[in-house]
Write an enzyme that holds these catalytic residues in place. Structure first.
Site, PDB file in Angstrom:
ATOM      1  N   LEU A 178       0.859  -1.181   0.000  1.00 26.68           N
ATOM      2  CA  LEU A 178       0.000   0.000   0.000  1.00 26.68           C
ATOM      3  C   LEU A 178       0.898   1.234   0.000  1.00 26.68           C
ATOM      4  O   LEU A 178       1.777   1.377   0.852  1.00 26.68           O
ATOM      5  CB  LEU A 178      -0.905  -0.004   1.228  1.00 26.68           C
ATOM      6  CG  LEU A 178      -2.140  -0.901   1.137  1.00 26.68           C
ATOM      7  CD1 LEU A 178      -2.762  -1.112   2.511  1.00 26.68           C
ATOM      8  CD2 LEU A 178      -3.154  -0.309   0.171  1.00 26.68           C
ATOM      9  N   GLY A 282       3.321   0.962   5.561  1.00 19.12           N
ATOM     10  CA  GLY A 282       4.327   1.811   6.204  1.00 19.12           C
ATOM     11  C   GLY A 282       3.955   2.188   7.624  1.00 19.12           C
ATOM     12  O   GLY A 282       4.463   3.183   8.143  1.00 19.12           O
ATOM     13  N   GLN A 291      -2.840   4.184  13.780  1.00 18.61           N
ATOM     14  CA  GLN A 291      -1.740   3.250  13.989  1.00 18.61           C
ATOM     15  C   GLN A 291      -1.455   2.981  15.467  1.00 18.61           C
ATOM     16  O   GLN A 291      -0.380   2.495  15.820  1.00 18.61           O
ATOM     17  CB  GLN A 291      -0.478   3.774  13.287  1.00 18.61           C
ATOM     18  CG  GLN A 291      -0.633   3.839  11.785  1.00 18.61           C
ATOM     19  CD  GLN A 291       0.557   4.457  11.074  1.00 18.61           C
ATOM     20  OE1 GLN A 291       1.669   4.449  11.604  1.00 18.61           O
ATOM     21  NE2 GLN A 291       0.339   5.014   9.896  1.00 18.61           N
ATOM     22  N   CYS A 445      -1.924  25.941  -0.739  1.00 16.75           N
ATOM     23  CA  CYS A 445      -1.927  25.318   0.586  1.00 16.75           C
ATOM     24  C   CYS A 445      -0.473  25.115   1.005  1.00 16.75           C
ATOM     25  O   CYS A 445       0.431  25.707   0.407  1.00 16.75           O
ATOM     26  CB  CYS A 445      -2.705  23.997   0.588  1.00 16.75           C
ATOM     27  SG  CYS A 445      -1.977  22.723  -0.470  1.00 16.75           S
TER      28      CYS A 445
END
Length: 497
Positions: A178, A282, A291, A445
């Site tokens: 991913l 990750g 996480q 941004c």
């Protein structure tokens, strides 16, 4: 030019049959790495020799997994001590001239004549070079002369170039990773490549074309520089409809966990199609809300394949340092970790019961359709247009344009482009259709990713909307260059270099 390649220590410890298989795979990967240049490869029991005129070969070989180190060597006859000493003096009298030096000798392989050992060579060659040098210094030499003797030959060199070590790519099968484009997922993928695991990549797109381009740039580095011996692919899955469904039907505090579970599902589906045996992420314990150990516990059971997390115990500084080493840092810094659904108070200790209840509210067909309609990119054969900046990027602000700041209210109050108006990014995603269609809009941004996403959305329905290229760092410089603000009032500019 002759290059001596030393095998990773992990290959050298394998049983004979396994070692032969690993070495054969390494030789194949080396041949692919050097394809397009002239070279000859010879494989020995614990060395590989490359003869090539290519000056770039050493840099390429230093990125082939399974190589511990390499040296450009001079090969001479090595049957007799006298001929080794004579050759060594001839080669190194100039490099050691007026300097402190040391001689390191090693003897291996079959002894083709002679009863001398490595220490005999070191002493004799050191004595021969001493008249040309300042002195012998075994602890802190300015020049180290190496000589390796094997099978009747002597190999002389001064430098060892480190390789990545690990196992030859592909020797451990295939998995899917991913990938988000940020620091963590790219570094995690690299560590799995180092362990011999070939990868396909799954990108769950939350940010439109701009986000996809950033991910492709990151993967272009991994594909071109580190994937010799494989043909990696990116499976880009549009998650925007799924995100809309989730935002409309579920509690905001569970969005992060729900999203991760859907990403895992998508990765597992792709893995089954490509023969993948695991899912690489990750994730690092406690780095973000999704996480925490509790949330990882809730997320993981959604798939049956093993989830491989090589960064589980890393901190962010370690991950960033590794990103610099592998060459993805600059690109990942521009892409950053993009998430369009960050709730104000995310659940850090979600219960599986509550998450399953929220999932029941969603139509999983939306995910199935997104996976079926995914786009697949061959990373070793990318069209340059896929990596180019989109036409919606702009480097100057047109006269009369409406400038929109999409950062946080606190950042806007600290500094904003003169005349820029503030809009909350998530509110803007919902309300941009109410803006005047006769005006030109320039959005910015922090890093240019959120603004690129909104500009793309606006352009799709007919607005003249542009993303200011380079985000805040470039915009500040632009304002200073045009004397719109004084450099003295922009102290943050120094921290952006």
């Amino acid at each position: 030019m002759l290059i001596l390649i030393r095998l990773s220590g992990e290959i050298s410890t394998k049983a004979r049959q396994t070692r032969v298989r690993f070495t054969e795979r390494l030789a194949r990967n080396i041949k692919e790495a050097l394809a397009g240049s002239s070279f000859q490869l010879k494989r020995d029991w614990d060395r590989i020799y490359i003869e090539t005129p290519s000056l770039e070969a050493t840099g390429t070989l230093a990125r082939v997994f399974g190589i511990q180190s390499l040296s450009v060597v001079e090969r001479r006859a090595g049957t007799h001590l006298e001929e080794i000493v004579q050759a060594g003096e001839e080669l190194f009298r100039s490099p050691v001239h007026g300097k402190r030096f040391a001689v390191r000798a090693r003897r291996a392989g079959h002894r083709a004549g002679g009863s001398f050992g490595s220490q005999d060579v070191a002493r004799a060659l050191g004595a021969a070079l001493l008249p040309h040098a300042l002195k012998v210094d075994l602890d802190n030499p300015e020049v180290t002369v190496h000589v390796e003797m094997r099978d009747g030959k002597a190999y002389f060199f001064t430098d060892q170039i480190s390789g990545p070590g690990g196992l030859p790519l592909g020797i451990e099968g295939r998995a899917v990773a991913l990938i988000s484009g940020g620091f963590d997922s790219a570094v995690a993928a690299w560590f799995m490549l180092k362990r011999g695991v070939a990868l396909d990549y799954v990108f769950c797109n939350l940010g439109g074309r701009a986000h996809q381009q950033g991910v492709l740039r990151v993967l272009n580095v991994l594909g071109d520089r580190w994937s010799y011996g494989d043909e990696p692919r990116l499976h880009a899955i549009d998650f925007q409809q799924l995100v809309s469904e989730m935002q409309a039907k579920t509690q905001a505090r569970y969005w992060q966990v729900l999203l991760k579970r859907f990403m895992y599902r998508a990765a597992e589906r792709v893995a089954h199609e490509v023969g993948g045996l695991g899912i690489v992420t990750g994730e690092a314990v406690g780095q973000v809300s999704s996480q925490t150990l509790q949330n990882l516990y809730v997320i993981s059971p959604v798939v049956q394949l093993p989830v491989l997390r090589p960064l589980l115990g890393f901190n962010k500084e370690e991950i960033i340092a590794q990103a610099r080493h592998i060459g993805t840092y600059e690109i990942s810094a521009a892409v950053a970790e993009y998430c369009a659904i960050v709730p104000r108070h995310p659940a850090t200790r979600a219960s599986l019961e509550h998450v399953l209840a929220e999932e029941q509210k969603l139509d999983l067909f939306v995910l199935e359709q997104a996976i079926a309609e995914r786009r697949v990119f061959r990373l070793r054969d990318l069209d340059p247009e896929e990596l180019a900046s989109p036409e919606m990027e702009i480097e100057e602000i047109p006269e009369g344009a409406v400038v929109i700041d999409l950062r946080s209210p606190a950042s806007y109050r600290t500094w904003h482009y003169p005349g820029a108006i503030f809009m909350d990014f998530f509110k803007a995603l919902e309300d941009y259709a109410t803006l005047d269609r006769d005006r030109t809009y320039v959005l910015y941004c922090e890093l240019g990713l959120k603004s690129a996403h909104l500009a793309e959305r606006m352009r799709q329905v007919g607005y003249r909307a542009f993303n200011f290229k380079g985000g805040m760092k470039r915009l500040m410089r632009y304002a200073v260059e045009r004397d719109l603000v004084s450099p003295e009032i922009l102290p943050t500019l120094a921290f952006l270099d």
